[in-house]
Design a protein around this motif. Sequence first.
Motif, PDB file in Angstrom:
ATOM      1  N   GLY A  53      49.105  32.815  70.010  1.00 26.29           N
ATOM      2  CA  GLY A  53      47.758  32.269  70.129  1.00 26.29           C
ATOM      3  C   GLY A  53      47.805  31.140  71.142  1.00 26.29           C
ATOM      4  N   THR A  54      46.976  31.214  72.170  1.00 30.27           N
ATOM      5  CA  THR A  54      46.988  30.220  73.237  1.00 30.27           C
ATOM      6  C   THR A  54      45.569  29.921  73.680  1.00 30.27           C
ATOM      7  N   LYS A  55      45.360  28.750  74.203  1.00 31.05           N
ATOM      8  CA  LYS A  55      44.038  28.402  74.719  1.00 31.05           C
ATOM      9  C   LYS A  55      44.048  28.281  76.235  1.00 31.05           C
ATOM     10  N   THR A  66      51.272  28.561  75.929  1.00 30.93           N
ATOM     11  CA  THR A  66      51.998  29.287  74.881  1.00 30.93           C
ATOM     12  C   THR A  66      52.278  30.717  75.325  1.00 30.93           C
ATOM     13  N   GLY A 124      52.208  29.954  68.273  1.00 32.56           N
ATOM     14  CA  GLY A 124      50.864  29.399  68.246  1.00 32.56           C
ATOM     15  C   GLY A 124      50.822  28.027  68.888  1.00 32.56           C
ATOM     16  N   ALA A 125      49.802  27.831  69.702  1.00 34.47           N
ATOM     17  CA  ALA A 125      49.570  26.509  70.276  1.00 34.47           C
ATOM     18  C   ALA A 125      49.062  25.588  69.177  1.00 34.47           C
ATOM     19  N   TYR A 156      46.612  22.508  68.129  1.00 37.80           N
ATOM     20  CA  TYR A 156      45.396  21.792  68.499  1.00 37.80           C
ATOM     21  C   TYR A 156      44.946  20.984  67.307  1.00 37.80           C
ATOM     22  N   TRP A 163      47.608  25.142  63.871  1.00 39.94           N
ATOM     23  CA  TRP A 163      48.149  26.256  64.640  1.00 39.94           C
ATOM     24  C   TRP A 163      46.986  27.069  65.173  1.00 39.94           C
ATOM     25  N   HIS A 164      47.100  27.630  66.342  1.00 43.37           N
ATOM     26  CA  HIS A 164      46.014  28.391  66.968  1.00 43.37           C
ATOM     27  C   HIS A 164      45.488  29.479  66.026  1.00 43.37           C
ATOM     28  N   ARG A 165      44.166  29.622  65.984  1.00 43.40           N
ATOM     29  CA  ARG A 165      43.535  30.558  65.045  1.00 43.40           C
ATOM     30  C   ARG A 165      43.999  31.997  65.234  1.00 43.40           C
ATOM     31  N   ASP A 166      44.287  32.423  66.466  1.00 40.93           N
ATOM     32  CA  ASP A 166      44.752  33.802  66.672  1.00 40.93           C
ATOM     33  C   ASP A 166      46.115  34.032  66.024  1.00 40.93           C
ATOM     34  N   SER A 199      55.851  27.001  67.610  1.00 40.52           N
ATOM     35  CA  SER A 199      54.641  26.257  67.935  1.00 40.52           C
ATOM     36  C   SER A 199      54.865  25.583  69.276  1.00 40.52           C
TER      37      SER A 199
END
Length: 168
Positions: free
Chosen positions: A10-12, A16, A55-56, A58, A62-65, A86
């Motif tokens: 999961g990345t924004k 990641t 997961g990134a 934020y 941890w990133h929602r994906d 992470s």
Amino acid sequence: MPRNVLITFGTKNGSTAEIADFIASVLRDEGVEADVLPPWGVADVAPYDAVVLGGALYMGRWHRDARRFARQHCRALRQRPVWLFSSGPLDPSASERDIPPVRSARRAERRTGARDHVTFGGRLEAGATGRMAKAILDEGRGGDFRDFDRIAAWAAGVARELKAPVEV
């Protein structure tokens, strides 16, 4: 020896995803096949002998994906070796000491029966999207804090575990 490893994340802003690609390259160099796919590109983990899920971080989550992937595939993930990572601290702390997983990553660790979790430094640079990212950049706290030597060492350890004979 597991023949095919899924690496998903999961990345924004892409940092990641870059770590996931780097982990895959290390695994391949160690003789392990690896596919890198975003979580929404994985309908089923059955074709894979092992999974690395990243997961990134934020705002302490941890990133929602990554959370969603762990939740949706938890039964199948418990049937194969899983490693979690992470990425996110925007300072050198992740290279200086072990940083425990945030609560949502710990939950994924329990759900999946993961063998290990590690936190790597993150990257936040100009052009990043999101209100918080822009605020952090405005404060001058951006930069690239990923330690690719540490990531490579961790990934090589994953490869060693995957190639180790199974004890009966």
